[in-house]
Design an enzyme around this catalytic site. Structure first.
Site, PDB file in Angstrom:
ATOM      1  N   LYS A   1       5.182  -2.544   0.555  1.00 28.03           N
ATOM      2  CA  LYS A   1       4.496  -1.253   0.575  1.00 28.03           C
ATOM      3  C   LYS A   1       3.022  -1.506   0.839  1.00 28.03           C
ATOM      4  CE  LYS A   1       3.491   2.880  -2.048  1.00 28.03           C
ATOM      5  NZ  LYS A   1       3.790   3.667  -3.253  1.00 28.03           N
TER       6      LYS A   1
ATOM      7  N   LYS B   1       7.378   0.241   3.951  1.00 34.89           N
ATOM      8  CA  LYS B   1       6.700   1.530   3.906  1.00 34.89           C
ATOM      9  C   LYS B   1       5.222   1.355   4.202  1.00 34.89           C
ATOM     10  CE  LYS B   1       5.516   4.991   0.543  1.00 34.89           C
ATOM     11  NZ  LYS B   1       5.368   5.259  -0.862  1.00 34.89           N
TER      12      LYS B   1
HETATM   13  C1  PBG Z   1       3.710   6.566  -5.268  1.00 32.42           C
HETATM   14  C2  PBG Z   1       4.218   6.828  -3.911  1.00 32.42           C
HETATM   15  C3  PBG Z   1       3.472   7.138  -2.779  1.00 32.42           C
HETATM   16  C4  PBG Z   1       4.385   7.440  -1.785  1.00 32.42           C
HETATM   17  C5  PBG Z   1       5.671   7.282  -2.321  1.00 32.42           C
HETATM   18  N1  PBG Z   1       5.540   6.884  -3.634  1.00 32.42           N
HETATM   19  C6  PBG Z   1       2.012   7.285  -2.574  1.00 32.42           C
HETATM   20  C7  PBG Z   1       1.102   6.196  -2.878  1.00 32.42           C
HETATM   21  O1  PBG Z   1       1.497   5.048  -3.046  1.00 32.42           O
HETATM   22  O2  PBG Z   1      -0.089   6.495  -2.977  1.00 32.42           O
HETATM   23  C8  PBG Z   1       4.034   7.892  -0.399  1.00 32.42           C
HETATM   24  C9  PBG Z   1       5.080   8.622   0.354  1.00 32.42           C
HETATM   25  C10 PBG Z   1       4.590   9.424   1.491  1.00 32.42           C
HETATM   26  O3  PBG Z   1       3.420   9.346   1.915  1.00 32.42           O
HETATM   27  O4  PBG Z   1       5.420  10.179   2.030  1.00 32.42           O
HETATM   28  N2  PBG Z   1       3.678   5.316  -5.738  1.00 32.42           N
END
Ligand code: PBG
Length: 330
Positions: free
Chosen positions: A201, A255
């Site tokens: 991520k 992601k």
């Molecule tokens: C939270 C999380 C996020 C997303 C999914 N879980 C945001 C972040 O890490 O700030 C983003 C998903 C999206 O942008 O559609 N941990």
């Protein structure tokens, strides 16, 4: 390798007709490849549109059950739920994540009660519950505390599992959390609950609309670069995946999605495990903006980008376009 060349070999032969293109297609998108993220909010009969995510709303629990039915009927196997926690229920320690009657747990129970046959994936991270919008606990110097955060994440995971979640998806990027959560699930008798690790991520500029959706954007001080990955790194993603698999992840996620298809491909080739990608909020918003600006045909953009994930090696895709895409496919 083939030895034939033009004119004995004409690559256009197999592309010449629709039936032949269908026959020669190497990858196919199916509704069962899709996971639909949904945002849940307090109240009843509430649909609250999200300005930065045109076409996506926060829904109250009662209406969400109807959406789950539509998803199931369109062939979508799994939903991903995210809560918009009221400001007064947020705190520095995010303890609302442990409340068995929090919005998330009520949504899980309501959907499972009516439709036990649809899968529910739940995000594990504290950002929907913290007053500072970070995914973990923060010390007085603003540092994110790894091991202390894991303790809360374990409680959050067990809370979601008890409510009926099928897939626990840690998105927090703390070191070592998958193994500790796996052990806690086993101890609590949840041996059949899966873990889909958000392994790779990235600290991305594509998450903005999501943070609006869960209400953490205005609260967030600073960034998430001390735990989410540097977009410059690919080798590091493979190390993250290796660790999460060793700790017991059933599947891994990359992601954001489209800008990171090289990572999807590398993970698939190296580990031969189920890989998922999250086509995140900013990617969705870009497609919608392009369509609204007349840059491209919306359905074409949606189907081409989703198919690209399959070609890269994904088992499935989390996408806000899931219901629309499933209906187009159906
Ligand atoms: C939270 C999380 C996020 C997303 C999914 N879980 C945001 C972040 O890490 O700030 C983003 C998903 C999206 O942008 O559609 N941990």
């Amino acid at each position: 390798m083939t030895n034939a060349s033009y004119p004995a070999l004409r690559m256009r032969r197999t592309r010449a007709t629709a039936w032949s293109r269908a026959l020669f297609a190497e990858h196919r998108l199916h509704p069962s490849d899709l996971i639909w993220p949904l945002f849940v909010t307090e109240g009843s009969g509430v649909e609250d549109p999200i300005a930065s995510l045109p076409g996506v709303s926060r829904w109250s629990v009662d209406l969400m059950v109807e959406l789950a039915r539509q998803a199931r009927d369109a062939g979508i196997p799994c939903l991903a739920l995210f809560p918009n926690t009221q400001r007064e229920r947020r705190s520095d320690d995010g303890k609302e994540a442990l409340n068995p009657d929090n919005l998330m747990c009520r949504a899980i129970r309501a959907i499972k009660d009516k439709m036990p046959e649809i899968g529910i994936l739940t995000d594990v991270a504290l950002d929907p519950y913290t007053s500072h919008g970070q995914d973990g606990l923060v010390d007085d110097r603003g540092r994110i505390l790894n091991d202390e955060t894991i303790e809360v994440l374990v409680g959050q995971s067990l809370n979601q599992a008890a409510a009926g979640a099928d897939i626990i998806a840690p998105s927090d990027m703390m070191d070592g959390r998958v193994g500790v959560i796996r052990a806690a699930l086993e101890d609590a008798g949840h041996q059949d609950i899966q873990i889909m690790a958000y392994s790779a991520k990235y600290a991305s500029a594509f998450y903005g609309p999501f943070r609006d959706a869960v209400g953490s954007r205005g609260l967030l001080k600073g960034d998430k670069k001390t735990y989410q990955m540097d977009p410059a790194n690919a080798e590091e993603a493979l190390r993250e995946v290796a660790l999460d698999l060793a700790e017991g992840a059933d599947s891994v996620m990359v992601k954001p999605g489209l800008p990171y298809l090289d990572i999807v491909r590398a993970v698939k080739e190296r580990f031969e495990v189920p890989v998922f990608a999250y086509q995140v909020s900013g990617e969705y918003a870009m497609i919608e903006a392009a369509a609204a600006a007349g840059v491209g045909d919306r359905d074409g953009l949606v189907m081409e980008t989703l198919l690209a994930f399959k070609r890269a090696g994904c088992s499935g895709i989390l996408t806000y376009h899931a219901l629309h895409a499933a209906r187009l496919l159906g």
